[in-house]
Design an enzyme around this catalytic site. Structure first.
Site, short mmCIF file in Angstrom:
data_model
loop_
_atom_site.label_atom_id
_atom_site.label_comp_id
_atom_site.label_asym_id
_atom_site.label_seq_id
_atom_site.Cartn_x
_atom_site.Cartn_y
_atom_site.Cartn_z
N GLY A 46 0.83 -1.20 0.00
CA GLY A 46 0.00 0.00 0.00
C GLY A 46 0.86 1.25 0.00
N GLN A 51 3.22 9.95 0.79
CA GLN A 51 4.51 9.24 0.97
C GLN A 51 5.48 9.52 -0.18
OE1 GLN A 51 2.37 5.33 2.00
NE2 GLN A 51 4.29 5.16 3.11
N CYS A 94 5.76 -0.15 7.34
CA CYS A 94 5.38 0.98 6.49
C CYS A 94 6.59 1.38 5.66
CB CYS A 94 4.94 2.16 7.37
SG CYS A 94 4.51 3.63 6.46
N LEU A 95 6.37 1.67 4.38
CA LEU A 95 7.49 2.06 3.51
C LEU A 95 8.13 3.35 3.99
CD1 LEU A 95 5.98 1.18 0.01
CD2 LEU A 95 7.71 -0.11 1.29
N HIS A 136 -4.65 1.77 7.54
CA HIS A 136 -3.25 2.23 7.66
C HIS A 136 -2.99 3.35 6.65
CE1 HIS A 136 1.27 1.43 7.96
NE2 HIS A 136 1.17 2.19 6.88
N HIS A 140 -2.34 7.79 6.80
CA HIS A 140 -1.34 8.63 6.13
C HIS A 140 -1.96 9.94 5.65
CE1 HIS A 140 2.31 6.24 6.02
NE2 HIS A 140 1.67 5.19 5.58
NI NI Z 1 2.46 3.24 5.58
#
Ligand code: NI
Length: 174
Positions: A46, A51, A94-95, A136, A140
Site C-alpha cells: 500500500g 509518501q 510501512c514504507l 493504515h 497517512h
Molecule cells: Ni504506511
C-alpha cells in the site's frame, strides 16, 4: 511510469493532512500509476500519495501476494462509513518507516466509500488484511503513522533509529 522517492520518517511532509481531489483527471491518473510502480518497486502492499510528497487524498493498494497475478486497487478521497467494533491485529510495517514493525489493533471490518481510477463513486466492504491496509493508508492522509499508536518510549526509540539511518544515507564526501 516513474518510480518516485518514498519519504521516510522523520519528515514533516509525512505529517501533513492531505487535501481532497476535486477531479480525477489525467494528472491524478499518472500519479496513481507512478505510485503503483513505486509501491511494487519497494515491495510494499500500500502507498499513500503523501509518501511520495503529494498531499492529495489518494491511495494505491495491492494485497495479492502472487507476483504474476497483480490486482491493483485505487482509492481517491476514501471515507470510512462504518467500522466494526471487533478488532484484529496485524504486525504492521510501512514504507515510510523502513525496517520497523509492530503489532497494531484496528477494526476488523470497515465500509469504504471512494472514487476509483476513473473517478467513479464506489462502496466497498472490507475485512481482514484489506481492512487493515486501507485504515493504515487512510491514516497517512491525516498525517498519522502506525508508530503513533505505540508507547512514547517505543516510538521515540524507533524515530531515533531512523534518524541515525538517515544520517548515514545522507552523509557523503565528494
Ligand atoms: Ni504506511
Amino acid at each position: 511510469m516513474t518510480i518516485k522517492t518514498i519519504l521516510t520518517e522523520p519528515n514533516k511532509i509525512l505529517r501533513q493532512i492531505s487535501k481532497p481531489v476535486e477531479n480525477v483527471g489525467k494528472e491524478e491518473q499518472v500519479l496513481m500509476k507512478d505510485m503503483l510502480e513505486t509501491m511494487y518497486h519497494a515491495k510494499g502492499i500500500g502507498l499513500a500519495a503523501i509518501q511520495v510528497g503529494v498531499p492529495k487524498r489518494i491511495i494505491v493498494l495491492d494485497i495479492s501476494k502472487e507476483e504474476n497475478k497483480k490486482s491493483p486497487m485505487f482509492f481517491v478521497n476514501p471515507v470510512i462509513k462504518n467500522k466494526n467494533l471487533k478488532l484484529s491485529t496485524y504486525e504492521e510495517g510501512c514504507l515510510s518507516v523502513p525496517n520497523q514493525f509492530a503489532e497494531i489493533d484496528r477494526p476488523s471490518e470497515c465500509i469504504v466509500e471512494y472514487l476509483d481510477f476513473n473517478g467513479e463513486k464506489k462502496i466497498l466492504k472490507t475485512k481482514g488484511l484489506l481492512a487493515t491496509c486501507i485504515q493504515h493508508e487512510m491514516d497517512h492522509l491525516e498525517g498519522i503513522l502506525f508508530i503513533d499508536y505505540l508507547s512514547k518510549l517505543k516510538k521515540s526509540m524507533i524515530i531515533k533509529k531512523l534518524s541515525k539511518q538517515k544520517d548515514k544515507v545522507d552523509r557523503i564526501v565528494v
